[in-house]
Design an enzyme around this catalytic site. Sequence first.
Site, short mmCIF file in Angstrom:
data_model
loop_
_atom_site.label_atom_id
_atom_site.label_comp_id
_atom_site.label_asym_id
_atom_site.label_seq_id
_atom_site.Cartn_x
_atom_site.Cartn_y
_atom_site.Cartn_z
N GLN A 102 0.83 -1.37 -0.06
CA GLN A 102 -0.08 0.07 0.00
C GLN A 102 1.00 1.05 -0.01
O GLN A 102 1.72 1.50 0.98
CB GLN A 102 -0.84 0.00 1.36
CG GLN A 102 -1.94 1.30 1.07
CD GLN A 102 -2.85 1.23 2.41
OE1 GLN A 102 -2.30 1.35 3.57
NE2 GLN A 102 -3.84 1.00 2.41
N TYR A 172 -6.53 11.00 3.74
CA TYR A 172 -5.00 10.88 3.48
C TYR A 172 -4.91 11.91 2.25
O TYR A 172 -5.96 12.45 1.66
CB TYR A 172 -4.50 9.60 2.82
CG TYR A 172 -4.14 8.74 4.28
CD1 TYR A 172 -4.89 8.55 5.43
CD2 TYR A 172 -2.89 7.98 4.19
CE1 TYR A 172 -4.53 7.90 6.33
CE2 TYR A 172 -2.71 6.93 5.36
CZ TYR A 172 -3.56 7.03 6.36
OH TYR A 172 -3.32 6.37 7.47
N ALA A 347 -10.04 -7.92 6.58
CA ALA A 347 -9.21 -7.36 7.83
C ALA A 347 -9.30 -7.90 9.00
O ALA A 347 -8.67 -8.74 9.53
CB ALA A 347 -9.41 -5.99 7.70
N ARG A 348 -10.52 -7.18 9.70
CA ARG A 348 -10.15 -7.61 11.32
C ARG A 348 -10.57 -9.25 11.62
O ARG A 348 -10.07 -9.70 12.40
CB ARG A 348 -11.51 -6.91 11.78
CG ARG A 348 -11.45 -5.41 12.21
CD ARG A 348 -12.47 -4.67 12.53
NE ARG A 348 -13.47 -4.74 11.55
CZ ARG A 348 -14.73 -3.98 11.85
NH1 ARG A 348 -15.17 -3.58 12.70
NH2 ARG A 348 -15.39 -3.96 10.76
#
Length: 399
Positions: A102, A172, A347-348
Amino acid sequence: MNDPRPDVFAPAKLGPVTLRNRVIKAATYEGLTRKGQVTDALIDFHVRHARGGVGMTTVAYCAVAPEGRTDPRQIYWRDEAMPGLRRLTDAVHDEGAAVQAQIGHAGPVANPKANGMPALAPSRHFHLTTQTFTKPATRADLDRIVEAHGRAGRMAAEAGFDAVEIHMGHNYLTSAFLSPKVNRRKDEYGGSLENRARLARDIGRAVRDAVGDRIAITAKLNMDDGVPGGFWIDEAVQVARWLEADGSVDALQMTAGSSLLNPMYLFKGDAPLREFAAVMKQPTRLGIKLVGRHFLKTYPYEDLYLLKDARQIRAAVKLPMILLGGVTDRVGMDTAMAEGFEFVAMARALLREPDLVNRIKADPATQSLCIHCNKCMTAIYGGTHCVLSTEPAWGSARA
């Protein structure tokens, strides 16, 4: 035999890369780097996810410039980081999985005090967490950052990565420029959506020019900032179309929320206020205790919680798409395939059980043990892991 849905566990093409299946470990900042260098613990983290069955794992977060870090330990692209990155990609490949990096610039989400450099943003903004004002990015800053994204893509290919994910979400820098809430510029980078999307498109083209078809390029793009007056789904549809027309990306992963203004909007589930306060320094700790519930809001969790909005992007572009958000079981995976998504990102659930993909493949009835308490979010300062698990997905943080 007549099921029109792709088999989530069959090999699939992502740009020039063939993944062994359609499951991607989504980027979750690992908190396991030291002085911008790969550690054995970071390698262990990704090897364990690769061994657990994902088609590709994502190394997060690799900044394109030193002032673009949210944490001074984070990797940023430079020659000194390359040997460690090569060790990491080799180790993941040895497990049969692909690996992507990333890449991005944190912009107003960066930590200027820790980095020793101002945080850049479209416009002047006060950052509650760091108690600092951002510096409006100049044209020279933006030109340098666009070039740095291209350099990062080229270095990622040289380090053995199979793909790069360009971070265009969560306010971002690129996402901050897209957001009318954060971007109040009056020049060619502000105002109209075409102007606000200029940086995102320039970055996408720079990365494509740098890597060509050697590796895949994905983009993590916001659909909704989660705040009134922010970037919204109708604008995300158009930006997705522009990225497709530019030929700069091989797939899109849609996301939501703002690390700057509404961080819990992406995660859904519990807001761990007590745990966040415990890992913060004063006066931020006191601020979280007093008013944290207004900033770290609780949103009800449901499986596939980004699907409703992501469908609108799916209908607007022909690009392959990666469904993120509440993918926890075979039912969710198959639903994503049936809805026209080529890949799913987890993800989690994988922080809780790094071998979950292998177990779902062996037994489609397998259910995730993740309870969406989100306490893993506060673990990044000592190595991201599920706080309920007895065994973290990494070893000791050996340099």
